[in-house]
Motif scaffolding. Structure first.
Motif, short mmCIF file in Angstrom:
data_model
loop_
_atom_site.label_atom_id
_atom_site.label_comp_id
_atom_site.label_asym_id
_atom_site.label_seq_id
_atom_site.Cartn_x
_atom_site.Cartn_y
_atom_site.Cartn_z
N UNK A 167 52.97 55.27 48.66
CA UNK A 167 52.63 55.26 47.23
C UNK A 167 51.30 54.57 47.02
N UNK A 168 50.64 54.93 45.95
CA UNK A 168 49.35 54.31 45.72
C UNK A 168 48.84 54.52 44.31
N UNK A 169 47.62 54.05 44.12
CA UNK A 169 46.93 54.19 42.83
C UNK A 169 45.50 54.64 43.07
N UNK A 170 45.07 55.55 42.23
CA UNK A 170 43.68 55.95 42.13
C UNK A 170 43.23 55.67 40.71
N UNK A 194 42.00 40.83 44.31
CA UNK A 194 42.28 40.74 42.87
C UNK A 194 43.52 41.54 42.49
N UNK A 195 43.73 42.66 43.15
CA UNK A 195 44.85 43.55 42.84
C UNK A 195 45.90 43.44 43.94
N UNK A 225 41.32 38.40 32.84
CA UNK A 225 42.76 38.39 32.61
C UNK A 225 43.50 39.30 33.57
N UNK A 226 44.73 39.61 33.20
CA UNK A 226 45.60 40.39 34.09
C UNK A 226 46.31 41.51 33.34
N UNK A 227 46.61 42.55 34.06
CA UNK A 227 47.46 43.63 33.57
C UNK A 227 48.35 44.07 34.73
N UNK A 256 49.55 44.97 40.23
CA UNK A 256 49.20 43.79 39.47
C UNK A 256 47.69 43.61 39.59
N UNK A 257 47.03 43.60 38.46
CA UNK A 257 45.58 43.50 38.43
C UNK A 257 45.19 42.16 37.84
#
Length: 122
Positions: A33-36, A66-67, A15-17, A81-82
């Motif tokens: 900007x980013x995500x860890x 995927x992301x 699924x997605x989140x 978006x995952x």
């Protein structure tokens, strides 16, 4: 710079989140900007980043394809978006801001959000 994440929670494998991060207190348009993320018992790892100038994006191999990371300079927000979630995507996800170009190391991050939990059910 203050970073506040939202959108974590429970997702299903396949699924997605969508995670969001709102930034305040700085010049957002000049920050990469980013995500860890950090899973239990594991080191914090780079997930994705978007540069402040060209909007170029970078992804960890494990999430490539995927992301998707996007930023909205008008709203001072960045989103992740995952899609096609996998059980190993479960972790606490941190929004980060970096002065200059992003380097996928925790030591290169200038500002951290408080984190948001993502759980993936199989």
């Amino acid at each position: 710079v203050q970073l506040v994440e939202s959108g974590g929670g429970l997702g299903r494998a396949g699924g997605s989140l969508r995670l969001s991060c709102a930034a305040s207190g700085g010049s957002f348009s000049t920050l990469s900007m980013g995500w860890f993320r950090q899973a239990p018992g594991k080191e914090r790892e780079f997930v994705a980043a978007v540069t402040w100038n060209s909007g170029a994006t970078y992804y960890a191999d494990s999430v490539q394809g995927r992301f998707t990371i996007t930023r909205d300079n008008a709203k001072n927000t960045v989103a992740l978006l995952m899609n096609n979630l996998e059980p190993w995507d479960a972790a606490v996800y941190y929004c980060v801001a970096i002065v200059g170009l992003p380097i996928p190391r925790t030591g290169a991050v200038d500002y951290w959000g408080q984190g948001t939990q993502v759980t993936v059910s199989s």
